[in-house]
Motif scaffolding. Structure first.
Motif, short mmCIF file in Angstrom:
data_model
loop_
_atom_site.label_atom_id
_atom_site.label_comp_id
_atom_site.label_asym_id
_atom_site.label_seq_id
_atom_site.Cartn_x
_atom_site.Cartn_y
_atom_site.Cartn_z
N MET A 121 19.21 123.15 115.48
CA MET A 121 18.85 122.09 116.41
C MET A 121 18.36 120.81 115.75
N VAL A 122 18.07 120.84 114.45
CA VAL A 122 17.58 119.63 113.77
C VAL A 122 18.55 118.48 113.93
N ALA A 123 19.84 118.75 113.82
CA ALA A 123 20.85 117.68 113.91
C ALA A 123 20.85 117.01 115.28
N VAL A 124 20.43 117.74 116.30
CA VAL A 124 20.44 117.21 117.67
C VAL A 124 19.04 117.31 118.30
N TRP A 125 18.04 117.08 117.48
CA TRP A 125 16.66 117.30 117.91
C TRP A 125 16.30 116.54 119.18
N ALA A 153 5.50 118.21 119.51
CA ALA A 153 5.43 116.74 119.64
C ALA A 153 5.21 116.10 118.26
N ARG A 154 4.44 116.75 117.43
CA ARG A 154 4.19 116.25 116.06
C ARG A 154 5.50 116.26 115.25
N GLU A 155 6.24 117.35 115.32
CA GLU A 155 7.52 117.43 114.62
C GLU A 155 8.51 116.40 115.15
N GLN A 156 8.54 116.23 116.47
CA GLN A 156 9.43 115.23 117.06
C GLN A 156 9.10 113.83 116.56
N GLU A 192 18.09 115.96 121.76
CA GLU A 192 18.61 116.67 122.92
C GLU A 192 18.01 118.06 123.04
N ALA A 193 17.28 118.49 122.03
CA ALA A 193 16.70 119.84 122.00
C ALA A 193 15.23 119.76 121.64
N GLU A 194 14.53 118.81 122.24
CA GLU A 194 13.13 118.58 121.89
C GLU A 194 12.25 119.81 122.08
N HIS A 195 12.60 120.67 123.04
CA HIS A 195 11.76 121.84 123.31
C HIS A 195 11.72 122.83 122.14
#
Length: 174
Positions: free
Chosen positions: A95-99, A108-111, A101-104
């Motif tokens: 999911m890192v490549a599309v983070w 929040a810190r990683e985002q 669209e896949a925030e869950h």
């Protein structure tokens, strides 16, 4: 046009461009560590200093994201391998490549760190927008934010070294 060049349309402008594929099947162009040992050691020093005080899982996520953006297969393979060894889940790695669209999948810190990675890595597009910087600053104390920025600078440097010298993914020469 040589036989290795490809005509394509730029995704953002639609303009025709010539792309020269990264020669990942060819031998590396030079051994950067041997050719410029002082420079190489300086980058290693920056990398080590940047990581200090940062969560190792976050470090790998940032390095994976920048490597995606820079299309650096060598570094992407290295850091996904390191993340797996450290216990990172396959779901999150995918999911890192599309983070966005896949925030869950991410805190929040990683985002905020991934958004800052995107902005700094693509700095030529629009700089680092205030809202991206402010979002990261809300999650990271000043010293940690400085280390995060240094980490992003460093992985972008490593990506450029690997791509410029045609490092082959899967060799993980360190």
């Amino acid at each position: 046009m040589t036989t290795t060049e490809i005509k394509t349309n730029d995704r953002t402008t639609g303009e025709a461009t010539t792309v020269r594929p990264n020669p990942t099947t060819a031998a590396p162009r030079l051994n950067f560590a041997k050719a410029a040992p002082k420079v190489f050691r300086a980058v290693i020093g920056l990398d080590a200093a940047a990581r200090e005080g940062l969560d190792p899982a976050l470090v790998e996520l940032v390095q994976i994201r920048a490597s995606h953006l820079n299309r650096c297969a060598y570094c992407l393979h290295m850091h996904t391998t390191d993340a797996r060894k450290a216990g990172e889940s396959e779901d999150r790695l995918h999911m890192v490549a599309v983070w966005q669209e896949a925030e869950h999948f991410f805190t929040a810190r990683e985002q905020s760190a991934l958004a800052l990675t995107d902005a700094v890595t693509r700095i030529g597009d629009a700089g680092v927008p205030d809202e991206v910087y402010d979002r990261a600053a809300a999650h990271f104390p000043e010293e940690e934010l400085a280390h995060l920025l240094a980490l992003i600078f460093t992985i972008n440097t490593w990506n450029r070294i690997a791509l410029s010298t045609a490092k082959r993914a899967g060799t993980d020469e360190r």
